[in-house]
Design a protein around this motif. Structure first.
Motif, PDB file in Angstrom:
ATOM      1  N   VAL A  96      33.607  27.645  27.257  1.00  0.00           N
ATOM      2  CA  VAL A  96      34.351  26.404  27.499  1.00  0.00           C
ATOM      3  C   VAL A  96      35.213  26.536  28.757  1.00  0.00           C
ATOM      4  CG1 VAL A  96      36.166  24.885  26.599  1.00  0.00           C
ATOM      5  CG2 VAL A  96      34.357  25.713  25.068  1.00  0.00           C
ATOM      6  N   ALA A  97      35.914  27.675  28.876  1.00  0.00           N
ATOM      7  CA  ALA A  97      36.795  27.875  30.032  1.00  0.00           C
ATOM      8  C   ALA A  97      35.985  27.792  31.328  1.00  0.00           C
ATOM      9  CB  ALA A  97      37.497  29.228  29.934  1.00  0.00           C
ATOM     10  N   LEU A  98      34.853  28.480  31.353  1.00  0.00           N
ATOM     11  CA  LEU A  98      34.059  28.492  32.584  1.00  0.00           C
ATOM     12  C   LEU A  98      33.472  27.121  32.882  1.00  0.00           C
ATOM     13  CD1 LEU A  98      32.213  31.924  32.464  1.00  0.00           C
ATOM     14  CD2 LEU A  98      34.346  31.319  33.588  1.00  0.00           C
ATOM     15  N   ALA A  99      32.907  26.491  31.859  1.00  0.00           N
ATOM     16  CA  ALA A  99      32.305  25.174  32.082  1.00  0.00           C
ATOM     17  C   ALA A  99      33.356  24.208  32.621  1.00  0.00           C
ATOM     18  CB  ALA A  99      31.699  24.643  30.787  1.00  0.00           C
ATOM     19  N   SER A 100      34.532  24.229  32.033  1.00  0.00           N
ATOM     20  CA  SER A 100      35.545  23.267  32.486  1.00  0.00           C
ATOM     21  C   SER A 100      36.073  23.652  33.863  1.00  0.00           C
ATOM     22  CB  SER A 100      36.663  23.136  31.457  1.00  0.00           C
ATOM     23  OG  SER A 100      37.616  24.135  31.643  1.00  0.00           O
ATOM     24  N   ILE A 103      41.361  27.561  48.917  1.00  0.00           N
ATOM     25  CA  ILE A 103      41.997  27.494  47.599  1.00  0.00           C
ATOM     26  C   ILE A 103      42.270  28.905  47.090  1.00  0.00           C
ATOM     27  CG2 ILE A 103      41.886  26.471  45.298  1.00  0.00           C
ATOM     28  CD1 ILE A 103      41.242  24.217  47.058  1.00  0.00           C
ATOM     29  N   ASP A 104      43.520  29.305  47.237  1.00  0.00           N
ATOM     30  CA  ASP A 104      43.967  30.598  46.736  1.00  0.00           C
ATOM     31  C   ASP A 104      44.066  30.478  45.210  1.00  0.00           C
ATOM     32  OD1 ASP A 104      45.220  33.015  46.300  1.00  0.00           O
ATOM     33  OD2 ASP A 104      47.032  32.541  47.462  1.00  0.00           O
ATOM     34  N   ASN A 105      43.494  31.431  44.505  1.00  0.00           N
ATOM     35  CA  ASN A 105      43.644  31.400  43.045  1.00  0.00           C
ATOM     36  C   ASN A 105      43.950  32.787  42.536  1.00  0.00           C
ATOM     37  OD1 ASN A 105      40.436  31.965  41.867  1.00  0.00           O
ATOM     38  ND2 ASN A 105      40.691  31.331  43.976  1.00  0.00           N
ATOM     39  N   TYR A 106      44.849  32.807  41.564  1.00  0.00           N
ATOM     40  CA  TYR A 106      45.415  34.071  41.075  1.00  0.00           C
ATOM     41  C   TYR A 106      44.988  34.305  39.632  1.00  0.00           C
ATOM     42  CZ  TYR A 106      49.019  36.677  38.556  1.00  0.00           C
ATOM     43  OH  TYR A 106      49.663  37.537  37.725  1.00  0.00           O
ATOM     44  N   TRP A 107      44.393  35.473  39.373  1.00  0.00           N
ATOM     45  CA  TRP A 107      44.035  35.802  38.003  1.00  0.00           C
ATOM     46  C   TRP A 107      43.823  37.287  37.842  1.00  0.00           C
ATOM     47  CZ3 TRP A 107      38.275  35.634  36.889  1.00  0.00           C
ATOM     48  CH2 TRP A 107      37.515  35.258  37.994  1.00  0.00           C
ATOM     49  N   GLY A 132      40.101  36.329  32.787  1.00  0.00           N
ATOM     50  CA  GLY A 132      38.721  35.843  32.861  1.00  0.00           C
ATOM     51  C   GLY A 132      38.494  34.659  33.774  1.00  0.00           C
ATOM     52  N   TRP A 133      39.531  33.933  34.061  1.00  0.00           N
ATOM     53  CA  TRP A 133      39.467  32.784  34.974  1.00  0.00           C
ATOM     54  C   TRP A 133      40.879  32.535  35.484  1.00  0.00           C
ATOM     55  CZ3 TRP A 133      40.540  27.382  33.197  1.00  0.00           C
ATOM     56  CH2 TRP A 133      41.068  27.335  31.908  1.00  0.00           C
ATOM     57  N   PRO A 134      41.045  31.651  36.480  1.00  0.00           N
ATOM     58  CA  PRO A 134      42.346  31.573  37.149  1.00  0.00           C
ATOM     59  C   PRO A 134      43.523  31.141  36.277  1.00  0.00           C
ATOM     60  CG  PRO A 134      40.638  30.664  38.544  1.00  0.00           C
ATOM     61  CD  PRO A 134      40.007  30.884  37.199  1.00  0.00           C
ATOM     62  N   ILE A 135      44.665  31.806  36.529  1.00  0.00           N
ATOM     63  CA  ILE A 135      45.939  31.448  35.890  1.00  0.00           C
ATOM     64  C   ILE A 135      46.651  30.409  36.755  1.00  0.00           C
ATOM     65  CG2 ILE A 135      48.180  32.332  35.116  1.00  0.00           C
ATOM     66  CD1 ILE A 135      46.925  35.196  35.251  1.00  0.00           C
ATOM     67  N   LEU A 136      46.579  30.639  38.066  1.00  0.00           N
ATOM     68  CA  LEU A 136      47.189  29.717  39.032  1.00  0.00           C
ATOM     69  C   LEU A 136      46.111  29.356  40.044  1.00  0.00           C
ATOM     70  CD1 LEU A 136      50.392  31.790  40.018  1.00  0.00           C
ATOM     71  CD2 LEU A 136      50.331  29.918  38.357  1.00  0.00           C
ATOM     72  N   GLY A 172      38.805  31.781  26.853  1.00  0.00           N
ATOM     73  CA  GLY A 172      38.258  32.540  27.977  1.00  0.00           C
ATOM     74  C   GLY A 172      39.051  33.785  28.324  1.00  0.00           C
ATOM     75  N   ALA A 173      40.319  33.825  27.929  1.00  0.00           N
ATOM     76  CA  ALA A 173      41.114  35.024  28.215  1.00  0.00           C
ATOM     77  C   ALA A 173      40.742  36.124  27.216  1.00  0.00           C
ATOM     78  CB  ALA A 173      42.591  34.696  28.128  1.00  0.00           C
ATOM     79  N   MET A 174      41.180  37.353  27.494  1.00  0.00           N
ATOM     80  CA  MET A 174      40.765  38.477  26.643  1.00  0.00           C
ATOM     81  C   MET A 174      41.178  38.253  25.199  1.00  0.00           C
ATOM     82  SD  MET A 174      43.467  41.495  27.710  1.00  0.00           S
ATOM     83  CE  MET A 174      42.607  42.856  26.958  1.00  0.00           C
ATOM     84  N   SER A 175      40.330  38.689  24.262  1.00  0.00           N
ATOM     85  CA  SER A 175      40.711  38.528  22.869  1.00  0.00           C
ATOM     86  C   SER A 175      41.419  39.761  22.335  1.00  0.00           C
ATOM     87  CB  SER A 175      39.523  38.162  21.983  1.00  0.00           C
ATOM     88  OG  SER A 175      38.313  38.555  22.534  1.00  0.00           O
TER      89      SER A 175
END
Ligand code: AMP
Length: 628
Positions: A260-264, A384-388, A393-397, A450-453
């Motif tokens: 879901v996280a990646l698709a969105s 587009i700078d992105n921070y993670w 697993g995907w961007p926080i900012l 999407g973040a670590m479980s």
């Protein structure tokens, strides 16, 4: 509140409805019954009861509409090859690999370790694992045998898939002998090793253990392997990352939340649509490669380019030539790659037709303003700078142009991404800080889909490592300093711990120290990250020798420096090799025996080391200065 902030607000305050909407972009074999189970925070289970599969969403799902469009485009400037796999061909390859893994007894929940360069077989294997419900663990090809052995021991894979060799800058780098050595060091050797033989490096297969990929591929040609539907929280993969201890952490990812996280994110952050072409220059061994070379673009119905090569070979125009040739809409790279390109002929930026490109995304390390400015002007496209982090697993900012094209500020990865309840927190009091105040960047649980479980096989370490460092509250620490300004743009200001970032590669100084300490001449050492114009940071080691007399013998010291670097190369890989190792008779420590790393870094960078009232022996810092 701008549209991006409004979207974020909804994701936190109308959480269930928000994520239910996002989850509609994924195919569910069985619908979920509950959006979130947060009864055991900080553990979170997203989309409870739903059954899905990453491989199905990445491959099968698009067969009706996009079977004959390119899905995987492999370009290697190392071996001068290009191969294009349509979605149907990708389906066939993945099924064949799934069948060959199944024949080795791999099934749901089994681990498969992948130690491979940027070749299509690596992607087929990842997707085949997902298809079977097996858990892949990709180990970056730049890592050497000790690193690899640690990961084998922790993941205890049933099968390892590797290649004979990779190639970097035209130089063959053997993989198979490093793997053989790692297996000999490991306590849980795999039953089977499947080798992709590229004909780059001659090796002797181990009888009874090693199998040839090409022979198996032929044997299983035309095989069809049904998808194993996983409950949303079942693990999809484990990816190891460095921390402050010598032992790497196995970041465990779920299945449904990740999909879901990646698709969105493909829509809202990357502003893309099915049929687009995506070029990400990371490596499949890193989280960016997992999310945005393999799963994200494929789940989003896009074609993904897998590039084996450097950004400057045959020349500094190679990446732009790929954008032109494959009409890339979205490109994702790292600041170091762009700093490398900055030294090349600027005309190369104008030589190619880049009209298809919508934006260049960059992550992995701080994007300095001059580099951002240079590439922004050169391309004339949004940067587009992105921070993670591996963990998230995907961007926080990130700038999120798919929601709204809000202007960016150089040096800032813009705004919090929906789902991340991110705060700047005072490390002493645990209180939230307001604008323009520097603190620890932290996330209030639950971590989003999407973040670590958890940490593989170690729930206690998950809580202890990430949720126990801020006083008075249980929040996830990123171990990065940051702040946001009056306009709510965020800035990342470096690590709070001893993790360093060399050319976007995250390294624990502790691991490098352990490796240096294993040299018989070394009594103790300290490794620090020092600012570097090109790589962001480089590792510099300071070692105390058992035989202090060697320090005054320049020839011997130089030889020893070379030997120590070789040890690190062999154990951890060239990525971890310090730029310099210097010898001292004592390390600057506090009276309680803690190495004063920040003071060492300051001296190395020519800055004032600050408050030294706790230092045991002030001459130790002088020695550091002299040794440079
Ligand atoms: P990794 O887990 O290897 O992706 O490394 C994550 C770390 O890289 C973060 O904790 C940051 O220290 C750094 N990092 C990643 N992206 C950025 C960015 N856009 N700006 C600043 N630092 C970043």
């Amino acid at each position: 509140m701008n549209a991006v902030q409004d979207f974020h607000h909804r994701s936190i305050h109308d959480r269930d409805r928000f994520w239910k909407e996002q989850a509609a972009s994924v195919f569910w074999e069985t619908p979920f019954t509950k959006v979130l189970d947060d009864s055991r925070l900080p553990f979170a289970k997203w989309f409870v009861g739903g059954r899905t599969n990453l491989c199905y969403n990445a491959v099968d799902r698009w067969l009706d509409t996009r079977a004959d469009e390119p899905a995987l485009i492999w370009v290697s400037t190392e071996v001068d090859q290009e191969e294009i796999y349509t979605r149907r061909q990708l389906f066939d390859e993945v099924n064949a690999v799934a069948a060959m893994l199944q024949a080795q007894g791999v099934g749901r929940g089994d681990r498969v370790l992948i130690y491979m360069p940027m070749v299509p077989q690596a992607v087929f294997t990842m997707l085949a694992c997902a298809r079977l419900g097996a858990i892949h663990s990709v180990v970056f090809g730049g890592f050497a045998s000790v690193n690899l052995a640690q990961r084998i021991d922790d993941a205890s894979p049933k099968v390892i898939v590797c290649a004979d060799a990779g190639s970097r800058g035209g130089k063959v780098t053997p993989y198979k002998p490093l793997l053989d050595k790692a297996i000999s060091l490991s306590k849980h050797p795999p039953g089977r090793v499947i080798v992709v033989n590229r004909g780059l490096f001659e090796f002797e297969p181990v009888a009874g253990r090693d199998l040839d990929y090409a022979a198996l591929r032929k044997q299983f040609d035309g095989a069809k392997v049904p998808v194993t539907w996983l409950e949303s929280s079942e693990p999809s993969y484990v990816l190891y990352t460095s921390g402050t201890t010598g032992k790497p952490k196995g970041v465990q990812r779920d299945t449904g939340g990740y999909a879901v996280a990646l698709a969105s994110s493909m829509k809202h952050i990357f502003n893309g649509k099915p049929g687009d072409t995506y070029l990400c220059t990371s490596d499949i061994g890193w989280v960016v490669g997992h999310s945005y070379i393999v799963y994200g673009p494929l789940i989003g119905g896009q074609a993904t380019i897998l590039y084996e090569g450097t950004p400057i070979r045959p020349d500094g125009g190679i990446l732009w030539s790929l954008v032109e040739k494959y009409k890339v809409q979205t490109m994702f790279s790292a600041p170091t790659a762009i700093r490398v390109l900055k030294k090349q002929d600027p005309g190369l930026l104008k030589k190619y037709d880049l009209s298809s490109l919508r934006a260049l995304y960059m992550a992995g390390e701080p994007l300095d303003e001059p580099t951002a400015q240079w590439i922004s002007e050169g391309l004339g496209k949004p940067i587009i700078d992105n921070y993670w982090q591996t963990e998230t697993g995907w961007p926080i900012l990130a700038g999120q142009p798919g929601i709204a094209p809000i202007p960016t500020k150089f040096g800032s990865p813009s705004f919090p991404v929906y789902g991340f309840d991110v705060r700047v927190i005072d490390e002493q009091t645990g209180q939230d800080l307001g604008p323009n105040k520097k603190g620890v960047v932290a996330i209030v649980p639950p971590l989003p889909p999407g973040a670590m479980s958890t940490i593989w096989n170690d729930d206690a370490r998950f809580v202890e490592t990430y949720f126990s460092s801020i006083p008075n509250r249980q929040v996830y620490s990123t171990f990065d300093w940051g702040l946001y300004d009056d306009d709510q743009y965020w800035f990342i200001l470096g690590r709070t711990d001893d993790v360093i970032n060399v050319a976007g590669h995250r390294l624990g100084t502790r691991e490098i120290e352990e490796s240096i300490n294993s040299h018989p001449a070394v009594a103790e050492c300290a490794v620090v990250g020092v600012a570097d114009q090109l790589k962001g940071q480089v590792a510099v080691g300071f070692a105390v020798l058992k035989d202090a007399g060697l320090i005054d013998q320049p020839q011997a010291a130089m030889r020893l420096e070379g030997e120590i670097m070789k040890v690190v190369d062999e154990q951890l890989g060239a990525v971890a090799r310090p730029a310099r190792v210097r010898f001292v008779t004592t390390l600057p420590k506090t009276r309680s025996g803690k190495v004063l790393r920040r003071a060492i870094v300051a001296v190395c960078e020519g800055r004032d080391p600050g408050d030294l009232t706790t230092i045991e022996d002030p001459s130790a810092l002088e020695q550091i200065k002299d040794s440079l």
